[in-house]
Design an enzyme around this catalytic site. Structure first.
Site, short mmCIF file in Angstrom:
data_model
loop_
_atom_site.label_atom_id
_atom_site.label_comp_id
_atom_site.label_asym_id
_atom_site.label_seq_id
_atom_site.Cartn_x
_atom_site.Cartn_y
_atom_site.Cartn_z
N HIS A 40 49.29 16.64 -10.42
CA HIS A 40 48.40 15.53 -10.05
C HIS A 40 46.95 15.93 -10.28
O HIS A 40 46.19 15.21 -10.95
CB HIS A 40 48.65 15.19 -8.58
CG HIS A 40 47.74 14.14 -8.03
ND1 HIS A 40 48.19 12.90 -7.63
CD2 HIS A 40 46.40 14.13 -7.78
CE1 HIS A 40 47.18 12.17 -7.18
NE2 HIS A 40 46.08 12.91 -7.26
N GLU A 41 46.57 17.10 -9.75
CA GLU A 41 45.19 17.55 -9.90
C GLU A 41 44.88 17.93 -11.35
O GLU A 41 43.77 17.71 -11.84
CB GLU A 41 44.93 18.74 -8.97
CG GLU A 41 45.19 18.48 -7.49
CD GLU A 41 44.36 17.34 -6.92
OE1 GLU A 41 43.37 16.92 -7.58
OE2 GLU A 41 44.68 16.86 -5.83
N HIS A 45 43.95 14.83 -13.29
CA HIS A 45 42.54 14.47 -13.08
C HIS A 45 41.63 15.34 -13.95
O HIS A 45 40.73 14.84 -14.64
CB HIS A 45 42.15 14.69 -11.61
CG HIS A 45 42.66 13.65 -10.67
ND1 HIS A 45 42.49 12.30 -10.87
CD2 HIS A 45 43.30 13.78 -9.47
CE1 HIS A 45 43.02 11.63 -9.86
NE2 HIS A 45 43.53 12.51 -9.00
#
Length: 268
Positions: free
Chosen positions: A58-59, A62
């Site tokens: 997820h990170e 980003h």
């Protein structure tokens, strides 16, 4: 030369992340083969490590999107190594989401990578950076539920099926919560570039409290019920039954003992 170094440094996969993936693989194999003396412990370790892997991805999503959008400082911060210890708020990004899974069986959105937004031009790029994280959760949920909606469960051990169902629930709850247009969450980050400067300035002081407000609302029975009804509806559409996610949660909480119904399904 400086630009090239910034773009290409810090991209090797972290040994910490590889270690977590190894735990996920070994415990997943243990659940699949029923090798572990305690199937519940194996499910716990498998789901927890897989959940941490999804948080790292997820990170990473980003960070990777920010890199390609113009923030070349991302590489030097270690975000592209998938190392959860490199995040600006490791407590928020990893520790708290894992604790909430253990305590409440909910995929709580975590903290963040620090992106230098002033380096990025274009509202669409800013929106895409915010959307990239929860879209990763959506993709992870699709992978977890693939055996269900493809009707390919023949040969899949029941305990492993329960684990996948519960892991899918975590991914869907995380995606829904992250996409809420609440300050401090990714959903607000998607729409923020399209808001006027005055609105953004007024909302900014509340961003640190957005996640707390969402969490507080989930304690309201009516809100909690509506939220999980929506999650169950999505899961049913993907072929995952409420019984399977419930059994996945019960196996995950192995210290509480396993209900006889789930035991009977495993023995089939």
């Amino acid at each position: 030369m400086t630009t090239a170094t910034s773009r290409h440094s810090g991209r090797g996969i972290s040994p910490v992340f590889l270690g977590i993936v190894a735990v996920m693989a070994v415990t997943g194999w243990a659940v699949w083969t029923d090798f572990s003396a305690s199937i519940g412990l194996a499910v716990f370790l498998f789901v927890t490590s897989a959940w941490i892997v999804s948080l790292c991805l997820h990170e990473y999503a980003h960070a990777r999107t920010a890199l390609h959008s113009g923030d070349i400082s991302i590489g030097t911060k270690g975000y592209l190594t998938l190392n959860p210890l490199a995040y600006t708020h490791a407590l928020l990004s990893i520790v708290l989401p894992v604790l909430f899974v253990i305590m409440g069986g909910i995929g709580l959105p975590g903290g963040a990578v620090f992106i230098e937004r002033n380096r990025i031009q274009g509202r669409w790029k800013h929106s895409l950076i915010s959307a990239a994280g929860p879209l990763t959760n959506v993709l992870f949920a699709a992978v977890c539920t693939a055996p269900f909606w493809l009707d390919a469960l023949d040969g899949v051990p029941v305990a492993f099926r329960f684990a996948l169902a519960f892991l899918a629930l975590l991914q869907i709850t995380a995606a829904i919560l992250n996409f809420l247009p609440v300050p401090g969450l990714d959903g607000y980050g998607v729409i923020e570039p399209w808001l006027s400067y005055n609105i953004r300035r007024k909302v900014e002081p509340y961003a640190p409290f957005g996640l707390l407000a969402v969490f507080g609302c989930l304690f309201i029975p009516e809100v909690n019920g509506a939220f999980f009804d929506a999650v169950d509806t999505i899961l049913r559409g993907l072929g995952v039954s409420e019984l399977e996610t419930a059994c996945g949660l019960e196996y995950y909480r192995f210290w509480q003992g396993t209900p006889e119904l789930c035991e009977s399904l495993v023995s089939q």
